[in-house]
Write a protein that holds these residues in place. Structure first.
Motif, PDB file in Angstrom:
ATOM      1  N   GLY A 141      -0.810   0.833  -6.915  1.00 35.89           N
ATOM      2  CA  GLY A 141       0.126   1.155  -5.839  1.00 35.89           C
ATOM      3  C   GLY A 141       0.090   0.207  -4.661  1.00 35.89           C
ATOM      4  N   GLY A 142      -0.781  -0.799  -4.690  1.00 38.81           N
ATOM      5  CA  GLY A 142      -0.845  -1.776  -3.603  1.00 38.81           C
ATOM      6  C   GLY A 142       0.237  -2.830  -3.741  1.00 38.81           C
ATOM      7  N   ARG A 143       0.326  -3.708  -2.758  1.00 42.18           N
ATOM      8  CA  ARG A 143       1.272  -4.816  -2.763  1.00 42.18           C
ATOM      9  C   ARG A 143       0.500  -6.106  -3.007  1.00 42.18           C
ATOM     10  N   LEU A 144       1.100  -7.037  -3.743  1.00 42.35           N
ATOM     11  CA  LEU A 144       0.496  -8.345  -3.950  1.00 42.35           C
ATOM     12  C   LEU A 144       0.872  -9.232  -2.772  1.00 42.35           C
ATOM     13  N   LEU A 145      -0.147  -9.850  -2.168  1.00 41.55           N
ATOM     14  CA  LEU A 145       0.052 -10.712  -1.011  1.00 41.55           C
ATOM     15  C   LEU A 145      -0.423 -12.116  -1.355  1.00 41.55           C
ATOM     16  N   ARG A 146       0.434 -13.104  -1.115  1.00 37.36           N
ATOM     17  CA  ARG A 146       0.059 -14.500  -1.353  1.00 37.36           C
ATOM     18  C   ARG A 146      -0.485 -15.086  -0.057  1.00 37.36           C
TER      19      ARG A 146
END
Length: 179
Positions: A141-146
């Protein structure tokens, strides 16, 4: 590789990162040596605004490392390191395997990752992470952050969900395969 060996390696990596970011934040506070310092100028240099984020990140890093160094010193009955961050990080790095198995160290990697993220934001505000979608790990449920410093993609929810640049092709395949 046993789980604790991987955990110890992660602790070592994060210790190196927080030490490097602590130093970088120090540069923002005037902690670096510059040519010409000590010379008498005709007019004083313009004062830079105080960077509270950098100061706070440095303080939190040092406090956390001191806290864990005390635990190691008392429980392992070893000599204490100096209270400078680079020395504390190196000291704790040598005891990372022990920390990885310590019952009270369950959140050490998460806490170090959080400290690194805070310091990274303070040191490199122009390099804020860019969201690239949902995390590919099941039930996360998290977001992928670059991020550009260090070059990695990480999850906003679970600090263990991290992909270094050499793992990005595999991550791209996984993103394309999700429903």
């Amino acid at each position: 590789m046993r789980k604790t060996e991987g955990r110890a390696e992660r602790i070592r990596e994060l210790l190196d990162e927080v030490a490097r970011l602590h130093e970088q934040c120090g540069r923002l506070l005037g902690g670096n040596v510059r040519p010409g310092v000590g010379k008498i100028a005709k007019k004083p240099p313009a004062a830079a605004p105080f960077n509270i984020e950098a100061a706070e990140a440095r303080s939190k890093i040092q406090s956390f490392l001191i806290q864990w160094a005390r635990v190691v010193v008392v429980q392992r009955r070893v000599s204490a390191p100096r209270c400078e961050v680079s020395g504390l990080a190196a000291f704790l790095g040598t005891h990372a395997a022990w920390m990885a198995e310590h019952p009270s160290a369950g959140d050490v990697p998460d806490r170090l990752a959080s400290l690194a993220a805070h310091a990274r934001y303070a040191a490199f505000p122009e390099e804020r992470p860019q969201s690239i979608g949902r995390c590919v790990e099941p039930d996360c449920g998290g977001r992928l952050l670059r991020r550009t410093e260090p070059a990695q993609i990480e999850c906003s929810r679970d600090p263990g969900h991290v992909w270094r640049s050499h793992q990005w092709l595999d991550l791209r395949r996984r993103i394309g395969q999700r429903p």
